[in-house]
Write a protein that holds these residues in place. Structure first.
Motif, mmCIF file in Angstrom:
data_model
loop_
_atom_site.group_PDB
_atom_site.id
_atom_site.type_symbol
_atom_site.label_atom_id
_atom_site.label_comp_id
_atom_site.label_asym_id
_atom_site.label_seq_id
_atom_site.Cartn_x
_atom_site.Cartn_y
_atom_site.Cartn_z
ATOM 1 N N ALA A 161 0.830 -1.205 0.000
ATOM 2 C CA ALA A 161 0.000 0.000 0.000
ATOM 3 C C ALA A 161 0.865 1.255 0.000
ATOM 4 N N ARG A 162 1.934 1.237 0.747
ATOM 5 C CA ARG A 162 2.825 2.401 0.795
ATOM 6 C C ARG A 162 3.397 2.703 -0.583
ATOM 7 N N THR A 163 3.877 1.679 -1.250
ATOM 8 C CA THR A 163 4.486 1.880 -2.565
ATOM 9 C C THR A 163 3.460 2.396 -3.567
ATOM 10 N N GLU A 164 2.302 1.764 -3.605
ATOM 11 C CA GLU A 164 1.271 2.177 -4.557
ATOM 12 C C GLU A 164 0.810 3.606 -4.285
ATOM 13 N N TRP A 165 0.667 3.937 -3.012
ATOM 14 C CA TRP A 165 0.181 5.275 -2.678
ATOM 15 C C TRP A 165 1.243 6.335 -3.006
ATOM 16 N N ALA A 166 2.492 6.063 -2.698
ATOM 17 C CA ALA A 166 3.550 7.030 -3.019
ATOM 18 C C ALA A 166 3.628 7.268 -4.525
ATOM 19 N N ASP A 167 3.524 6.218 -5.304
ATOM 20 C CA ASP A 167 3.621 6.378 -6.754
ATOM 21 C C ASP A 167 2.389 7.083 -7.319
ATOM 22 N N THR A 168 1.224 6.813 -6.736
ATOM 23 C CA THR A 168 0.022 7.541 -7.162
ATOM 24 C C THR A 168 0.178 9.029 -6.890
ATOM 25 N N ALA A 169 0.674 9.362 -5.706
ATOM 26 C CA ALA A 169 0.833 10.777 -5.354
ATOM 27 C C ALA A 169 1.804 11.476 -6.311
ATOM 28 N N TYR A 170 2.895 10.787 -6.654
ATOM 29 C CA TYR A 170 3.870 11.403 -7.571
ATOM 30 C C TYR A 170 3.264 11.599 -8.956
ATOM 31 N N ALA A 175 4.516 10.486 2.018
ATOM 32 C CA ALA A 175 4.568 9.067 1.660
ATOM 33 C C ALA A 175 5.986 8.558 1.527
ATOM 34 N N VAL A 176 6.908 9.383 1.025
ATOM 35 C CA VAL A 176 8.273 8.890 0.777
ATOM 36 C C VAL A 176 9.089 8.788 2.058
ATOM 37 N N VAL A 177 8.507 9.130 3.194
ATOM 38 C CA VAL A 177 9.153 8.799 4.468
ATOM 39 C C VAL A 177 9.273 7.280 4.596
ATOM 40 N N ALA A 218 14.657 7.927 -2.659
ATOM 41 C CA ALA A 218 15.693 8.913 -2.326
ATOM 42 C C ALA A 218 16.242 9.597 -3.570
ATOM 43 N N ALA A 219 16.487 8.831 -4.629
ATOM 44 C CA ALA A 219 17.062 9.430 -5.835
ATOM 45 C C ALA A 219 16.122 10.478 -6.417
ATOM 46 N N ARG A 220 14.837 10.140 -6.460
ATOM 47 C CA ARG A 220 13.860 11.083 -7.020
ATOM 48 C C ARG A 220 13.752 12.322 -6.144
ATOM 49 N N HIS A 235 -4.441 21.648 -6.233
ATOM 50 C CA HIS A 235 -4.387 20.190 -6.323
ATOM 51 C C HIS A 235 -2.944 19.710 -6.439
ATOM 52 N N GLN A 236 -2.143 20.405 -7.232
ATOM 53 C CA GLN A 236 -0.745 20.024 -7.359
ATOM 54 C C GLN A 236 -0.029 20.148 -6.014
ATOM 55 N N LEU A 237 -0.351 21.202 -5.288
ATOM 56 C CA LEU A 237 0.257 21.416 -3.977
ATOM 57 C C LEU A 237 -0.160 20.329 -2.996
ATOM 58 N N GLU A 238 -1.421 19.927 -3.018
ATOM 59 C CA GLU A 238 -1.889 18.862 -2.125
ATOM 60 C C GLU A 238 -1.198 17.540 -2.441
ATOM 61 N N TRP A 239 -1.024 17.232 -3.720
ATOM 62 C CA TRP A 239 -0.353 15.984 -4.083
ATOM 63 C C TRP A 239 1.129 16.022 -3.728
#
Length: 817
Positions: free
Chosen positions: A601-610, A633-635, A640-642, A622-626
């Protein structure tokens, strides 16, 4: 019981024996830049029917006490000053010394790292005026106050009333109207000031907006003054009672424990409302709501005040309700009820399902209990119930009762009975049964619809007036209902016309959000929502649907992973940025606490947000909220690279020019994962040597994997400021729990000492913030069983955190099925 505590019974006895005529309080703040203490002389005119009583004072020392011009022996135990030999007309003068505070309680002192300037402000509710001057610290002993403040000549000094005159470096303020101790105020320092005026017929009100000098470039004073004028216009008309406290200053102060405080004529706010970083429309709406909330208090709370803290709701529930009501009626934020449904009521539902829930009219036996009742029930549930009352009796009669209440009790103290009498006289209804059902009970009702039988089923039956919508596709395929039906619930089941509730429709109970109850969507409605939520054009209806699904998720009736899928599907197309922000916050909680397969769930949610940060309209809210959602999420996900590409500028996203606040959020994520060094964080701080920068740096350094031991020492042995405590706790608990599991036993071992030795604000931050998020509740259960004699307020905090953990474990188990 410590003498620092005050009980309802003893303060009631004191109120019968003492009438306070006036206070004259002289504060010597000349040494505020360097000295740990300040001097105070409090002169109190009173009438006593008993020769003995006491004054409340939590300070460094009491040097001298005079009664009717005679010096008497000082009898001071660290919390109470004994008074003996009082008469029907006595003057008491106390010379004492107080401590400058770093906890946000009493007289708080902050040194701005941006320029080295010193700033002071007071914060008292419910009972910290006694940290600054000797007084009768209870709301029903009102009196006029005259403040005399000696401070550096170049400083701005404010209090509740206008400045009357100066005498050298001493500012002498005009006497106030009769007010309670907890809403007196003093602000001092080189504050930046913007002036304005509000004209109400023949009444001219001088306005002031203030902040630290280093924040002045970010202060949008014109927008704040616009809301202020609109609010004063609105409340004058709707309350039919002139603003009673002369001028109206609003001060944005550092290291504030609250959102704001309604000191008459000198309202204080958290300076997080001075936006250093781009802010969304929802953030501006929340600020406007807070401004109007505090303004409503000038009548509900300041003009008419509760007798004791049992009736705290008399002011807070009304102010919470009126903040949204006035936003809709008087400002550009006409969608304020959407945020109320999504955020405020979520707080109420959460608080009201804890084992420690209490009626809106609470049984507050002492100050320790009062300090913990500034909660979601007193504020948001109370406001929700008042919204139901307005729907029940009609808004005109509801507001007419308020006007009658002010006229009857101006400058006095009241109880529930006084308010009900005014509302009953206005509405010509017997509100006793309504009050019993809503104000004296606990827990929310749950409403479900049985389509087959055509009934609404209500747990914990209460009289409720609500609307029911059947959302059906129109010619354009949008789910609408232009004629929702009004229903009055009384018992466990109430018939409802569901002839239009055919396949492909959503039955939405509590359409318009007029009542306070958890709403469950039936299976047929859920099936439509999960495929067509974006076809509901009405913002409030979408907000209520999200709220219903989220409550079911929290109650382990709707799988958390299913909620995350719903969010991933429909959050990207959510047009209302306020709803989007709430859904993103709820989804983060679901991912971190309720989902069984958390790594996935963490991975999917972080990638959705990005992805959505890239896809959102350039420069939009909306861009600011995402961006904020992705930074959080990336905590927990290795990106890290991104993150570094964004921080170094190698990757640029149109519309996002990272400012200091956004950069710190990303550096925090790197630190929590061990992908940053302390030297790097120090370098970032060198480019943002501000109050906010120092707090962010503290949090990021505390999040580094090797920092746990020194952070624990800083929290439990040292005495950092309130803001630094919050930052250290945030860093300590970031990242993977395995790195701090060894501190679980230390947490339970230190609870008693922390509660005894720290102020309640700091103790609460430690008890709540450091609560171990274990895989069982065994340790919490053991501590509660082995410590039955611990202070009730401490046990309440542990019980509540234990319940939050148990809820998360139930949701996780249900999601795994």
């Amino acid at each position: 019981m410590s003498t620092a505590n005050l009980t309802r019974s003893e303060t009631a006895h004191r109120a019968r024996a003492v009438t306070v005529r006036s206070y004259d309080v002289a504060l010597d703040l000349a040494g505020a830049r360097t000295e740990p203490e300040f001097g105070v002389v409090a002169t109190i005119e009173l009438a006593a029917s008993s020769p003995e009583t006491w004054l409340d004072f939590l300070g460094a020392a009491v040097d001298r006490v005079e009664i009717d011009g005679r010096e008497v022996a000082v009898e001071y135990d660290g919390a109470r000053i004994a008074l003996r030999g009082l008469t029907a007309a006595s003057t008491v003068r106390v010379h004492a010394r107080g401590y400058y505070s770093r906890t946000g309680e009493g007289l708080h002192r902050f040194v701005d790292p941006a320029d080295g300037e010193t700033y002071l402000y007071t914060q008292y509710e419910p009972a910290d005026a006694r940290r600054v001057f000797p007084c009768f610290e209870q709301p029903n002993l009102k009196a006029p106050f005259t403040f005399r403040v000696t401070a550096p000549a170049e400083w701005l000094v404010l209090s509740n009333e206008r400045l009357d005159r100066t005498d050298g470096d001493t500012r002498i303020f005009a006497p106030t109207q009769p007010i309670s101790t907890y809403i007196t105020a003093v602000v001092a320092g080189p504050y930046h000031r913007v002036e304005g005026r509000s004209v109400q017929h023949d009444l001219i009100i001088d306005l002031g907006v203030h902040c630290r000098k280093s924040l002045a470039p970010f202060l949008d004073a014109d927008a704040i003054l616009d809301v202020t004028r609109a609010g004063l216009d609105f409340f004058h008309d709707v309350f039919d009672y002139e603003y009673p406290f002369g001028k109206y200053d609003q001060v944005f102060v550092p290291e504030y424990n609250l959102g704001a405080m309604e000191n008459p004529g000198c309202v204080t706010f958290t300076e997080s409302y001075v936006f250093r970083s781009p802010a969304t429309r929802s953030q501006y709406a929340r600020r406007a709501n807070t401004i109007l909330h505090e303004m409503a208090h000038m009548w509900f709370g300041d003009l008419v005040t509760m007798q004791w803290w049992d009736d705290l709701w008399l002011k807070e529930s009304f102010a919470d309700y009126m903040g949204s009501y006035a936003s809709v009626a008087a400002t550009e934020f006409t969608d304020a009820w959407v945020a109320f449904a999504q955020r405020r009521k979520a707080w109420a539902y959460s608080q009201d399902q804890l084992p420690t829930t209490h009626p809106i009219v609470a049984d507050i036996v002492d100050l320790d209990a009062a300090k913990l009742n500034f909660d979601g029930i007193t504020y948001a549930k109370g406001a929700s119930v008042l919204k139901q009352l307005a729907a029940f009796v009609g808004e005109d009669d509801f507001l007419g009762g308020a006007r009658l209440y002010f006229r009857r009790h101006a400058y006095g103290n009241t109880t529930l009975a006084d308010l009900l009498a005014a509302l009953q006289d206005s509405s010509l209804r017997d509100l006793g049964p309504w009050a019993d059902a809503w104000l004296q009970t606990t827990g929310p009702s749950t409403l479900t619809v049985d389509r087959a039988r055509g009934v609404i089923v209500q747990t914990d039956p209460r009289p409720q007036r609500l609307d029911v919508a059947v959302l059906a596709p129109d010619a354009d395929g949008e789910l609408v209902d232009r004629a929702p039906q009004e229903v009055h619930l009384a018992g466990a089941e109430t018939p409802v016309d569901l002839t239009r509730a055919v396949d492909g429709t959503v039955v939405l109970l509590n359409d318009g959000d007029h009542t306070y109850a958890k709403v469950r969507l039936d299976d047929a409605s859920l099936a439509v929502v999960e495929t067509s939520l974006d076809r509901v054009p009405d913002d409030l209806r979408r907000s209520l649907i999200w709220s219903a699904v989220w409550n079911a998720t929290r109650d382990a009736e709707y799988p958390a992973s299913r909620f995350v899928r719903l969010a991933r599907r429909f959050a990207p197309s959510e047009p209302h940025e306020g709803i989007l922000g709430s859904v993103l916050a709820d989804t983060a909680v679901a991912v971190e606490r309720y989902v069984a397969d958390r790594d996935r769930a963490r991975t999917e949610w972080a990638d959705t947000a990005y992805e959505q940060m890239l896809a959102a309209e350039v420069g939009s809210d909306h861009q600011l909220e995402w961006l904020r959602a992705w930074s959080a999420a990336v905590v927990h996900v290795d990106r890290a690279a991104r993150v570094r590409e964004l921080l170094t500028g190698r990757t640029r996203i149109d519309g996002l020019a990272l400012d200091a606040e956004q950069r710190w959020a990303l550096w925090f994520a790197l630190a929590a994962r061990g992908d940053a060094t302390e030297a790097e964080l120090d370098e970032v701080l060198s480019t943002d040597r501000t109050g906010a920068g120092e707090v962010a740096h503290t949090a990021a350094v505390a999040a580094l994997p090797g920092s746990a031991a020194r952070v624990w020492t800083a929290l439990t042995v040292q005495s950092p400021s309130n803001e630094k405590v919050g930052a250290l706790v945030r860093g300590f608990t970031a990242g993977e729990r395995a790195r701090i599991e060894d501190y679980d036993a230390r947490y339970y071992a230190m609870l008693g000492d922390v509660w005894r030795d720290r102020t309640i604000e700091i103790a609460r931050r430690l008890v709540v913030g450091l609560f171990p998020q274990a895989d069982t509740t065994d340790d919490a259960d053991r501590w509660l069983a082995e410590n039955p004699g611990s202070p009730a307020a401490l046990r309440r905090q542990v019980i509540e955190q234990r319940d939050h953990l148990a809820r998360a474990l139930r949701a996780r188990a249900a999601d795994a099925e």
